[in-house]
Enzyme design. Sequence first.
Site, short mmCIF file in Angstrom:
data_model
loop_
_atom_site.label_atom_id
_atom_site.label_comp_id
_atom_site.label_asym_id
_atom_site.label_seq_id
_atom_site.Cartn_x
_atom_site.Cartn_y
_atom_site.Cartn_z
N GLY A 158 2.31 1.75 10.98
CA GLY A 158 2.80 3.06 10.62
C GLY A 158 4.00 3.58 12.38
O GLY A 158 4.71 4.32 11.81
N GLY A 184 2.85 -1.43 4.02
CA GLY A 184 3.22 0.13 4.30
C GLY A 184 4.86 0.58 4.23
O GLY A 184 5.04 0.93 2.62
N GLY A 185 5.09 1.28 5.24
CA GLY A 185 6.30 1.77 4.92
C GLY A 185 6.91 0.98 4.08
O GLY A 185 8.15 1.53 3.20
N ASN A 227 0.92 -1.29 -0.12
CA ASN A 227 -0.42 -0.38 0.15
C ASN A 227 0.57 1.18 -0.26
O ASN A 227 1.83 1.68 1.31
CB ASN A 227 -0.89 -0.24 1.08
CG ASN A 227 -1.58 1.73 1.47
OD1 ASN A 227 -1.54 2.24 0.27
ND2 ASN A 227 -2.54 0.99 2.18
N TRP A 228 0.73 1.92 -0.88
CA TRP A 228 1.77 2.81 -1.24
C TRP A 228 1.05 3.80 -0.99
O TRP A 228 2.25 5.45 -0.91
CB TRP A 228 2.26 3.20 -2.74
CG TRP A 228 3.44 1.80 -3.58
CD1 TRP A 228 3.58 1.03 -2.91
CD2 TRP A 228 3.53 2.07 -4.85
NE1 TRP A 228 3.43 -0.15 -3.44
CE2 TRP A 228 4.13 0.79 -4.69
CE3 TRP A 228 3.11 3.25 -5.76
CZ2 TRP A 228 4.48 0.22 -5.82
CZ3 TRP A 228 3.55 2.18 -7.26
CH2 TRP A 228 4.05 0.49 -7.07
N LYS A 229 0.00 3.95 -0.31
CA LYS A 229 0.03 5.64 0.60
C LYS A 229 -0.65 7.06 -0.64
O LYS A 229 -0.55 6.19 -2.09
CB LYS A 229 -0.22 5.27 2.01
CG LYS A 229 -0.37 4.35 2.44
CD LYS A 229 -0.51 3.98 3.52
CE LYS A 229 -0.38 3.08 4.62
NZ LYS A 229 -0.09 2.92 6.51
N GLU A 276 -6.69 4.03 7.75
CA GLU A 276 -6.65 5.49 7.68
C GLU A 276 -7.93 6.42 6.96
O GLU A 276 -8.04 7.25 7.90
CB GLU A 276 -5.25 5.95 7.06
CG GLU A 276 -4.33 5.57 7.80
CD GLU A 276 -3.04 4.81 6.85
OE1 GLU A 276 -2.95 5.02 5.96
OE2 GLU A 276 -1.89 4.74 7.54
P1 13P Z 1 3.06 0.15 7.58
O1 13P Z 1 3.26 -0.96 6.95
O2 13P Z 1 3.96 1.67 7.20
O3 13P Z 1 2.72 0.30 9.04
O4 13P Z 1 1.70 -0.23 6.97
C1 13P Z 1 0.15 -0.88 7.35
C2 13P Z 1 -0.42 -0.37 6.50
O5 13P Z 1 -1.21 0.75 6.64
C3 13P Z 1 -0.63 -1.09 5.53
O6 13P Z 1 -2.28 -0.85 4.38
#
Ligand code: 13P
Length: 253
Positions: A170, A230-231, A8-10, A96
């Site tokens: 995160g 995510g990150g 998930n690149w957000k 989120e």
């Molecule tokens: P992180 O891996 O940055 O904690 O994020 C997880 C996430 O929200 C994936 O959707």
Amino acid sequence: MKRILAGNWKMNLGVAEALALFTSVAEGLRGAGGVSCLVFPPATALHALAGARGPGDPKLGAQNCSTEPKGAFTGEIAAEQAREAGAEYILVGHSERRRLFCESDALVRQKLKAAWRAELTPVLCVGETLAERERRETRDVLARQIQRALEGASPRAPLRVAYEPVWAIGTGVVAAPAEVGEAHAWISEELTAAGRGDEPPTPILYGGSVDPKNAASLAAIPAVDGFLVGGASLRAESFLAIAEALRGDPPAH
Ligand code: 13P
């Protein structure tokens, strides 16, 4: 069943950066087999990535959609538009969006319906906050989120579920293997109660601070069918290292 590695690149990366990352990930995974990979770029990069995508490359997903198919909804993107731009998957109910954009369980249900209407496979994200965990409400929260999301849905509609404890997203704090195993078992029970007990099982991913250091111990949990990262999905090197940890035969359930 191949295990799933989702990134998930957000709200990160411009089109050129997204293309560069996608190309590196696709090259790194080529011929490696063993995992089924998907990435969720920002909507602005979806179409360019779909154009660059070759057979066997990671599949693409959108991070969000409107509940409506078209019309006067300034700033929204319909599931159909995401599909046409190249998405096959879509994230629904990410914490989120629940927290920052006040998305309710009822809205999550409407977005799941929109995803299925557009023939996208939704990845339904569920998870408890730290306060809910401390009050020992995790099981109730997961049950509520799943029951309300799936109310009235066909048990055969395509679905993936991601268990993402809000306190682990995160933060660098990762859930302990026992906590992940327990939560995944509760999610499985709810999916069975929703009529999804038959084969093929609905894959359940873990998400929340997954990185190359903790990926092997999380991948060793039998109930983990993959990761939503995510990150660490924003750099090809770390994402590919996580793919390596997921590769191979999953431990027996
Ligand atoms: P992180 O891996 O940055 O904690 O994020 C997880 C996430 O929200 C994936 O959707």
